[in-house]
Design a protein around this motif. Structure first.
Motif, PDB file in Angstrom:
ATOM      1  N   CYS A 130      39.450 -10.622 -51.309  1.00 31.79           N
ATOM      2  CA  CYS A 130      38.626  -9.781 -52.193  1.00 31.79           C
ATOM      3  C   CYS A 130      37.211 -10.345 -52.358  1.00 31.79           C
ATOM      4  O   CYS A 130      36.298  -9.625 -52.794  1.00 31.79           O
ATOM      5  CB  CYS A 130      39.264  -9.660 -53.579  1.00 31.79           C
ATOM      6  SG  CYS A 130      40.863  -8.818 -53.564  1.00 31.79           S
ATOM      7  N   ARG A 166      32.808   0.702 -61.287  1.00 32.55           N
ATOM      8  CA  ARG A 166      33.985   1.468 -60.860  1.00 32.55           C
ATOM      9  C   ARG A 166      33.710   2.200 -59.542  1.00 32.55           C
ATOM     10  O   ARG A 166      34.525   2.167 -58.631  1.00 32.55           O
ATOM     11  CB  ARG A 166      34.369   2.507 -61.911  1.00 32.55           C
ATOM     12  CG  ARG A 166      35.281   1.982 -62.967  1.00 32.55           C
ATOM     13  CD  ARG A 166      35.970   3.133 -63.711  1.00 32.55           C
ATOM     14  NE  ARG A 166      36.558   2.603 -64.934  1.00 32.55           N
ATOM     15  CZ  ARG A 166      35.945   2.595 -66.125  1.00 32.55           C
ATOM     16  NH1 ARG A 166      34.744   3.145 -66.261  1.00 32.55           N
ATOM     17  NH2 ARG A 166      36.542   2.062 -67.165  1.00 32.55           N
ATOM     18  N   LEU A 193      33.594  -0.287 -56.692  1.00 32.47           N
ATOM     19  CA  LEU A 193      34.932  -0.792 -56.341  1.00 32.47           C
ATOM     20  C   LEU A 193      35.741   0.285 -55.628  1.00 32.47           C
ATOM     21  O   LEU A 193      36.442   0.007 -54.649  1.00 32.47           O
ATOM     22  CB  LEU A 193      35.668  -1.280 -57.597  1.00 32.47           C
ATOM     23  CG  LEU A 193      35.052  -2.495 -58.301  1.00 32.47           C
ATOM     24  CD1 LEU A 193      35.766  -2.766 -59.625  1.00 32.47           C
ATOM     25  CD2 LEU A 193      35.089  -3.739 -57.412  1.00 32.47           C
ATOM     26  N   ALA A 194      35.628   1.513 -56.113  1.00 31.71           N
ATOM     27  CA  ALA A 194      36.375   2.623 -55.494  1.00 31.71           C
ATOM     28  C   ALA A 194      35.916   2.814 -54.048  1.00 31.71           C
ATOM     29  O   ALA A 194      36.731   3.068 -53.154  1.00 31.71           O
ATOM     30  CB  ALA A 194      36.187   3.898 -56.297  1.00 31.71           C
ATOM     31  N   MET A 202      41.056  -1.488 -61.315  1.00 25.17           N
ATOM     32  CA  MET A 202      39.662  -1.041 -61.226  1.00 25.17           C
ATOM     33  C   MET A 202      39.329   0.131 -62.153  1.00 25.17           C
ATOM     34  O   MET A 202      38.206   0.233 -62.626  1.00 25.17           O
ATOM     35  CB  MET A 202      39.260  -0.758 -59.783  1.00 25.17           C
ATOM     36  CG  MET A 202      39.914   0.440 -59.146  1.00 25.17           C
ATOM     37  SD  MET A 202      39.222   0.777 -57.504  1.00 25.17           S
ATOM     38  CE  MET A 202      39.644  -0.664 -56.566  1.00 25.17           C
ATOM     39  N   GLU A 203      40.322   0.953 -62.443  1.00 21.82           N
ATOM     40  CA  GLU A 203      40.069   2.086 -63.330  1.00 21.82           C
ATOM     41  C   GLU A 203      40.052   1.612 -64.787  1.00 21.82           C
ATOM     42  O   GLU A 203      39.089   1.783 -65.514  1.00 21.82           O
ATOM     43  CB  GLU A 203      41.178   3.131 -63.113  1.00 21.82           C
ATOM     44  CG  GLU A 203      40.815   4.594 -63.249  1.00 21.82           C
ATOM     45  CD  GLU A 203      39.313   4.926 -63.231  1.00 21.82           C
ATOM     46  OE1 GLU A 203      38.821   5.337 -64.304  1.00 21.82           O
ATOM     47  OE2 GLU A 203      38.630   4.792 -62.176  1.00 21.82           O
ATOM     48  N   CYS A 230      43.724  -5.653 -57.844  1.00 21.46           N
ATOM     49  CA  CYS A 230      42.378  -5.113 -58.066  1.00 21.46           C
ATOM     50  C   CYS A 230      42.418  -3.592 -58.101  1.00 21.46           C
ATOM     51  O   CYS A 230      41.777  -2.956 -58.946  1.00 21.46           O
ATOM     52  CB  CYS A 230      41.413  -5.564 -56.969  1.00 21.46           C
ATOM     53  SG  CYS A 230      40.948  -7.300 -57.124  1.00 21.46           S
ATOM     54  N   ASN A 231      43.176  -3.026 -57.181  1.00 20.76           N
ATOM     55  CA  ASN A 231      43.278  -1.570 -57.137  1.00 20.76           C
ATOM     56  C   ASN A 231      43.867  -1.010 -58.429  1.00 20.76           C
ATOM     57  O   ASN A 231      43.434   0.023 -58.916  1.00 20.76           O
ATOM     58  CB  ASN A 231      44.103  -1.126 -55.939  1.00 20.76           C
ATOM     59  CG  ASN A 231      43.217  -0.924 -54.717  1.00 20.76           C
ATOM     60  OD1 ASN A 231      42.523   0.086 -54.624  1.00 20.76           O
ATOM     61  ND2 ASN A 231      43.209  -1.890 -53.822  1.00 20.76           N
ATOM     62  N   LYS A 254      37.723   0.182 -51.933  1.00 23.99           N
ATOM     63  CA  LYS A 254      39.089   0.018 -52.405  1.00 23.99           C
ATOM     64  C   LYS A 254      40.053  -0.527 -51.345  1.00 23.99           C
ATOM     65  O   LYS A 254      40.882  -1.388 -51.627  1.00 23.99           O
ATOM     66  CB  LYS A 254      39.413   1.431 -52.866  1.00 23.99           C
ATOM     67  CG  LYS A 254      40.642   1.976 -53.054  1.00 23.99           C
ATOM     68  CD  LYS A 254      40.480   3.520 -53.285  1.00 23.99           C
ATOM     69  CE  LYS A 254      41.740   3.921 -53.940  1.00 23.99           C
ATOM     70  NZ  LYS A 254      41.722   4.393 -55.233  1.00 23.99           N
TER      71      LYS A 254
END
Ligand code: ATP
Ligand code: MG
Length: 415
Positions: free
Chosen positions: A213, A180, A183-184, A198-199, A194-195, A187
Motif C-alpha cells: 500500500c 476518498r 483512494l477509490a 476508505m469509505e 484499506c478497501n 483501490k
C-alpha cells in the motif's frame, strides 16, 4: 497431581523481577508528571459498554472487534476498558470537575483488547496516560509532548517524536472527500483492510503499514497543505513551542488519529527497539470528546503509553530493573545466634535498612550461599559467642573484608 491451570492467552504474569521494572516506570511517571501539575485519577477497570461505543467510536476496531463485553447477570452491558481516556473523561464529567477550570490528570493501569497476541501486542496490557482538560491553546500541546519527552529522558530511553495535525471540522471534511476520491481511484492497489476503511474512515488508511500500500499512500493528498488558517496557526504554535523547549521531532503527514472528535495535534513516540509494533506512545487533541460524552464543550489533549513496549525498550537497552537488595544478611551459628538475628533484623528494618536471614538456619556455608544469592551487601555471623560479647564481624561479600562491629551500634554502623 491435579491438572494445572494456565493463565488466559495474551494476558501476562509480571513476576517479581519484572514487576520491579513496572514500579520504576510508574515511580518515574509520578515524579515527572507531578512536575508538570498532572494529578492521578483512578477509575474502574469495568465501565458501561456504551461509554466506549461513544467515546472510542462504534466504527473502530477496538469497539467492533476487540472489546471484552459481558452482561452483568442479565442487567447492564459492561466492558473491560480497552483504553483509559473514556473512563477518565466520564469521571471528569460525572464529578463536575470542569467547574474548577483547566485540569491535568494522569492514570495508569491494565487495559484489555481481544487482539491477536504477538510481540508487543497483548490482551491485557498496561498504559500510563495523561489528559489535559480545558485548554485550547497550543502551548499545552507542546508542554504535554515535552513532559513525555522528559519522561523518556529520565528513564534513559531514546524515542523519536512524530508530529502531525489532523485539522478540524472546517478544513477536514473537504480534504476527506478528496482523499476518498483518490483512494477509490487506486483501490485495486490497496489491501483489503484499506478497501474496507476508505469509505468509513479514510484517515486510518493513511496509517496502513502493509508494504504494497505504501506507494499509493505516499502520493495521497496531504491535509497539511490544506489546513484552515486556525489549524495552520495552531500547528505552527505547537512547533514553535517544541522548538522553544528543545524537543526534537519530525513531521509525519501520515500520522493520524482515526476518530471524528480528534482535531489538530496528533503525535506518536516510536522506537527502533520495538520492531514492527514500533509505537510506544500515542497522543492527540480531542476537543469534541467531553461534549460527545455528555459534558460541556471542553477542549482536551492526551496521550497513552504502552508499558509492555516501554519495558521492551528498557530491556533492550540493557537497563536492569532496580530492585532493592538486603544490606545485611544474618548468618546464625546456633540457636542463640538465630534468636539474636531475628531481633537485630527487626531493629534494622525499623531503621529502614533492608536485611534478611535464613529462617531455616542450617549449615553456615549454605546460609552464606543464600546471602550471595539474594545479593546482600554484608553478612553478619551471630552465635552464642557474639551474643555473649556483644561483638561481631561484618563481612563485605564483595571484597571479603571483615570489620568488627559492636551489636549495640549495628544500626549506626550499617547506615
Ligand atoms: P498500535 O498501532 O500499536 O495498535 P494503537 O493505536 O492501538 O497502537 P493506542 O490505542 O493509541 O494504540 O494506545 C497507546 C499505546 O498503547 C500504543 O502506542 C502501544 O504502546 C500500547 N498498546 C496498544 N495496544 C496494545 C496491546 N494490545 N498490547 C500492548 N500494548 C498496546
Ligand atoms: Mg491497535
Amino acid at each position: 497431581m491435579a491438572t494445572k491451570i494456565n493463565g488466559v492467552k495474551g494476558m501476562n504474569d509480571l513476576l517479581p523481577g519484572q514487576a520491579a521494572r513496572w514500579q520504576e516506570m510508574e515511580a518515574v511517571a509520578r515524579e515527572v508528571f507531578a512536575l508538570y501539575g498532572y494529578r492521578e485519577v483512578r477509575t474502574p477497570v469495568v465501565e458501561p459498554a456504551q461509554l466506549f461505543a461513544r467515546g472510542v467510536g462504534e466504527a473502530t476496531d477496538i469497539v467492533k472487534k476487540e472489546m471484552y463485553v459481558f452482561e452483568d447477570k442479565g442487567e447492564d452491558l459492561l466492558a473491560l476498558r480497552p483504553e483509559g481516556t473514556a473512563g477518565t473523561v466520564r469521571a471528569f464529567i460525572e464529578h463536575g470537575a470542569f467547574v474548577e477550570g483547566p485540569q491535568k490528570w494522569f492514570y495508569m493501569g491494565p487495559m484489555f483488547r481481544r487482539e491477536r497476541p504477538q510481540k508487543g501486542r497483548y490482551r491485557q496490557f498496561h498504559q500510563i496516560g495523561c489528559e489535559a482538560f480545558g485548554v485550547a491553546e497550543p502551548f499545552i500541546d507542546a508542554e504535554q509532548i515535552a513532559l513525555l519527552d522528559d519522561y523518556f529522558a529520565r528513564l534513559g530511553v531514546r524515542a523519536e517524536l512524530k508530529l502531525n495535525t489532523v485539522g478540524d471540522g472546517s478544513c477536514r471534511p473537504a480534504y476527506l472527500q478528496d482523499l476518498r476520491a483518490y483512494l477509490a481511484s487506486r483501490k485495486g492497489e490497496l489491501c483489503p483492510d484499506c478497501n474496507e476503511r476508505m469509505e468509513r474512515n479514510p484517515l486510518r488508511v493513511l496509517d496502513c503499514k502493509v508494504e504494497s500500500c505504501q506507494p499509493v499512500l505516499a502520493e495521497a493528498p496531504r491535509l497539511l497543505e490544506r489546513l484552515c488558517p486556525e489549524c495552520a496557526a495552531h500547528f505552527d504554535a505547537v512547533r514553535s513551542g517544541l522548538d522553544a523547549l528543545g524537543v526534537r521531532y519530525t513531521v509525519d503527514t501520515r500520522l493520524v488519529r482515526g476518530l471524528d472528535y480528534y482535531v489538530r495535534t496528533a503525535y506518536e513516540f516510536t522506537s527502533d527497539a520495538l520492531g514492527s509494533q514500533s509505537a510506544v506512545a500515542g497522543g492527540g487533541r480531542y476537543d469534541g470528546l467531553v461534549e460527545t460524552l455528555g459534558g460541556p464543550p471542553t477542549p482536551g489533549i492526551g496521550f497513552a503509553l504502552g508499558q509492555e513496549r516501554l519495558a521492551m525498550i528498557l530491556e533492550k537497552a540493557g537497563r536492569a530493573a532496580p530492585e532493592r537488595k538486603p544490606v545485611v544478611f544474618f548468618v546464625s551459628a546456633d540457636a542463640d545466634g538465630a534468636r539474636e538475628a531475628l531481633r537485630r533484623a527487626a531493629e534494622l528494618r525499623r531503621a529502614g535498612i533492608a536485611c534478611e536471614l535464613d529462617p531455616r538456619g542450617g549449615k553456615m556455608k549454605a546460609q552464606f550461599k543464600q546471602a550471595e544469592r539474594v545479593g546482600a551487601r554484608y553478612a553478619l555471623v551471630l552465635g552464642g559467642n557474639e551474643v555473649a560479647t556483644g561483638q561481631a564481624k561484618l563481612k563485605d561479600l564483595a571484597t571479603r573484608e571483615e570489620t568488627p562491629v559492636a551489636l549495640a551500634e549495628l544500626v549506626a554502623r550499617v547506615r
